[in-house]
Scaffold this motif. Structure first.
Motif, PDB file in Angstrom:
ATOM      1  N   ALA A 172       0.750  -1.188  -0.333  1.00 43.18           N
ATOM      2  CA  ALA A 172       0.151  -0.216  -0.111  1.00 43.18           C
ATOM      3  C   ALA A 172       0.796   1.237  -0.020  1.00 43.18           C
ATOM      4  CB  ALA A 172      -0.771  -0.330   1.476  1.00 43.18           C
ATOM      5  N   PRO A 173       1.791   1.646   1.159  1.00 42.74           N
ATOM      6  CA  PRO A 173       2.405   2.657   0.767  1.00 42.74           C
ATOM      7  C   PRO A 173       3.329   2.821  -0.439  1.00 42.74           C
ATOM      8  CG  PRO A 173       3.231   1.807   2.606  1.00 42.74           C
ATOM      9  CD  PRO A 173       2.118   0.872   1.767  1.00 42.74           C
ATOM     10  N   LEU A 211      10.827   2.523   0.277  1.00 44.00           N
ATOM     11  CA  LEU A 211      10.006   3.540   0.335  1.00 44.00           C
ATOM     12  C   LEU A 211      10.659   5.038   0.267  1.00 44.00           C
ATOM     13  CD1 LEU A 211       6.680   4.592   0.339  1.00 44.00           C
ATOM     14  CD2 LEU A 211       7.556   4.425   2.831  1.00 44.00           C
ATOM     15  N   GLY A 212      11.494   5.058   0.848  1.00 41.17           N
ATOM     16  CA  GLY A 212      12.616   6.533   0.941  1.00 41.17           C
ATOM     17  C   GLY A 212      12.907   6.878  -0.473  1.00 41.17           C
ATOM     18  N   GLY A 213      14.129   5.966  -0.773  1.00 41.61           N
ATOM     19  CA  GLY A 213      14.011   6.061  -1.925  1.00 41.61           C
ATOM     20  C   GLY A 213      13.428   6.624  -3.543  1.00 41.61           C
ATOM     21  N   GLN A 214      12.203   5.619  -3.473  1.00 48.85           N
ATOM     22  CA  GLN A 214      10.991   6.460  -4.304  1.00 48.85           C
ATOM     23  C   GLN A 214      10.066   7.359  -4.357  1.00 48.85           C
ATOM     24  OE1 GLN A 214      10.905   3.408  -6.444  1.00 48.85           O
ATOM     25  NE2 GLN A 214       9.016   3.187  -6.596  1.00 48.85           N
ATOM     26  N   LEU A 215      10.490   7.973  -3.428  1.00 48.36           N
ATOM     27  CA  LEU A 215       9.907   9.324  -2.346  1.00 48.36           C
ATOM     28  C   LEU A 215      10.552  10.567  -3.062  1.00 48.36           C
ATOM     29  CD1 LEU A 215       8.283   8.529   1.483  1.00 48.36           C
ATOM     30  CD2 LEU A 215       6.888   9.153  -0.616  1.00 48.36           C
ATOM     31  N   VAL A 216      11.827  10.549  -2.543  1.00 48.16           N
ATOM     32  CA  VAL A 216      12.861  11.386  -2.977  1.00 48.16           C
ATOM     33  C   VAL A 216      13.039  11.087  -4.652  1.00 48.16           C
ATOM     34  CG1 VAL A 216      15.597  11.316  -3.361  1.00 48.16           C
ATOM     35  CG2 VAL A 216      14.844  10.413  -1.039  1.00 48.16           C
ATOM     36  N   TRP A 217      12.852   9.713  -5.164  1.00 44.76           N
ATOM     37  CA  TRP A 217      12.913   9.445  -6.796  1.00 44.76           C
ATOM     38  C   TRP A 217      12.272  10.856  -7.524  1.00 44.76           C
ATOM     39  CZ3 TRP A 217      15.970   7.284  -9.908  1.00 44.76           C
ATOM     40  CH2 TRP A 217      16.140   8.207 -11.619  1.00 44.76           C
TER      41      TRP A 217
END
Length: 452
Positions: A221-222, A434-440
């Motif tokens: 989900a996230p 999740l952190g990497g996807q957000l930063v991307w």
């Protein structure tokens, strides 16, 4: 208690696979950007580099570092998502999770879009090559359907603009409907499309729970909500295709899970109608049949298939009765495609450049998830079926030669189903991913001018 050797080895293998997938995705993206720039290869995205030095393959956009007042908001949303989204996805009740997924998706898309100010919502649909300007001039839907195919060719008198010509009439009719109910300004229509796009993650979650993999759905989900594809989902008509298709297969999954025949039939008819409508919105969405079959295999209730197929056929025949025959349009649209910029786009670049654009849109960590999931292929589970169906759809679209460039938006309907694979990362990897996807997503939004 010491870790069991088998479990420890599985963790190491999973980590190695994830690293391999991530590195390959980043290398592919780098190659797709660098090779045309270094060699001068004109791959004809938005413009050649000789026409615009900021043109940036494989995206249909430009290199344009920028920031806005909303940048701080987008960063704060990303930080809160990384900190709290995994916990909420585990602890919320199912209905609360669906509501939260919708609201969080909407906030994430709007935060990213408003980095460009109000134009982040209005500029795409305000483009004269899109649907809205044409929709405002439609006065008679019956005549539109009867004339639709004859106005597709590039040399036709009063031919359709690019996006209208490239799609069946249901997409244009959607925007005609917005115009007629007073929601047809560039900005308001953009908001409507973004709200619709926010229901994409809930649709995927509903599908997975109906197929009895709620635990995997909660882990995914996230990633489904805070996807880098949000950069392209906001205000893109392809996001509407993604949503119609996702709720169509969700209805099929609910039909397969129904406890009585009446509900099974109702959900199957609903799913078939939505998937039939999807075909009348985008020719390429014929590929969604692969995902529909995967859902039915997972659901193990084949009564759904003939009912849904009949409902989908009813939609297609209804459009044919109105004057637009989907089967006649296929040959004409292929001719229009090759008469346009497609003939300038080299297949030998785009056959792999498309995959780089996909990695930019979906986020490179999706490749890590797919690599980690590949270790589980010995067991043909429901999530594996869904991800495999998405991969097959992408491969077929890529090899068809009818998707050369612009797939950062064209393949949006496939991306959520690939994203499910991120649930197969280890807990530590999921947090980092999740952190990497957000930063991307933040990087893509702030460094590139994306046409979508």
């Amino acid at each position: 208690m010491p870790t069991h050797p088998t479990a420890a080895e599985d963790t190491r293998r999973g980590s190695r696979a994830a690293w391999t997938g991530l590195i390959l995705a980043l290398v592919l993206i780098a190659a797709a950007i660098v090779i045309p720039n270094v060699t001068g290869w004109d791959v004809a995205t938005r413009a050649s580099r000789s026409e615009n030095p900021n043109a940036l393959a494989p995206l249909h956009g430009l290199w344009s570092p920028h920031a806005g007042i909303a940048s701080a908001v987008a960063i704060i949303v990303a930080m809160l998502a990384w900190r709290y989204a995994p916990r909420f996805s585990r602890e919320l009740s199912w209905r609360a999770l669906l509501a939260a997924a919708f609201l969080a998706s909407l906030v994430w898309m709007l935060a990213l879009a408003f980095v460009d100010g109000p134009s982040g919502i209005s500029r795409v649909l305000g483009n004269p090559y899109e649907y809205l300007e044409t929709a405002r001039g439609v006065t008679n839907v019956g005549v539109l359907l009867q004339e639709y195919i004859s106005r597709i060719p590039l040399d036709a008198e009063n031919n359709w603009v690019t996006h209208v010509a490239g799609h069946p009439p249901a997409t244009l009719l959607f925007f005609v409907g917005l115009v007629r109910i007073g929601l047809g300004s560039d900005f308001v229509a953009g908001l409507v499309v973004t709200v619709i796009a926010a229901s994409l993650a809930p649709a995927v979650l509903v599908t997975m729970r109906a197929l009895k993999v709620e635990d995997v759905a909660r882990r995914a989900a996230p990633f489904l909500v805070f996807t880098p594809a949000a950069v392209f989902l906001a205000v893109s008509a392809d996001a509407v295709f993604a949503v119609v298709g996702a709720w169509g297969v969700a209805a099929l999954a609910l039909a397969a899970a129904a406890r009585n025949r009446i509900m099974c039939i109702i959900w199957a008819v609903g799913g078939g109608l939505l998937l039939g409508l999807l075909l009348e919105m985008s020719y390429g969405m014929l590929l969604f049949g692969v995902l529909a079959i995967a859902v039915l295999i997972a659901g193990k209730k084949w009564l759904v298939l003939p009912i849904a197929a009949a409902a989908a056929l009813a939609v297609i025949l209804a459009f044919a009765a109105g004057g637009f025959s989907l089967w006649e349009a296929f040959a004409v649209i292929r001719e229009r495609y090759w008469d346009g910029i497609a003939r300038r786009r080299p297949f030998e670049y785009w056959v792999w450049g498309n995959l780089a654009a996909l990695a930019i849109s979906a986020g490179p960590f999706v490749a890590a998830g797919i690599a980690a999931m590949s270790l589980k292929l010995r067991k043909l589970s429901v999530p594996v079926l869904l991800v495999a169906a998405a991969a097959v759809m992408i491969v077929l679209a890529d090899l068809s030669g009818m998707s050369k460039a612009e797939v950062e938006r064209i393949w949006l309907p496939f991306i959520p189903w690939l994203t499910i694979s991120l649930a197969y990362l280890s807990p530590r990897w999921r947090s980092a991913a999740l952190g990497g996807q957000l930063v991307w997503a933040l990087v893509v939004q702030h460094l590139f001018y994306t046409v979508w």
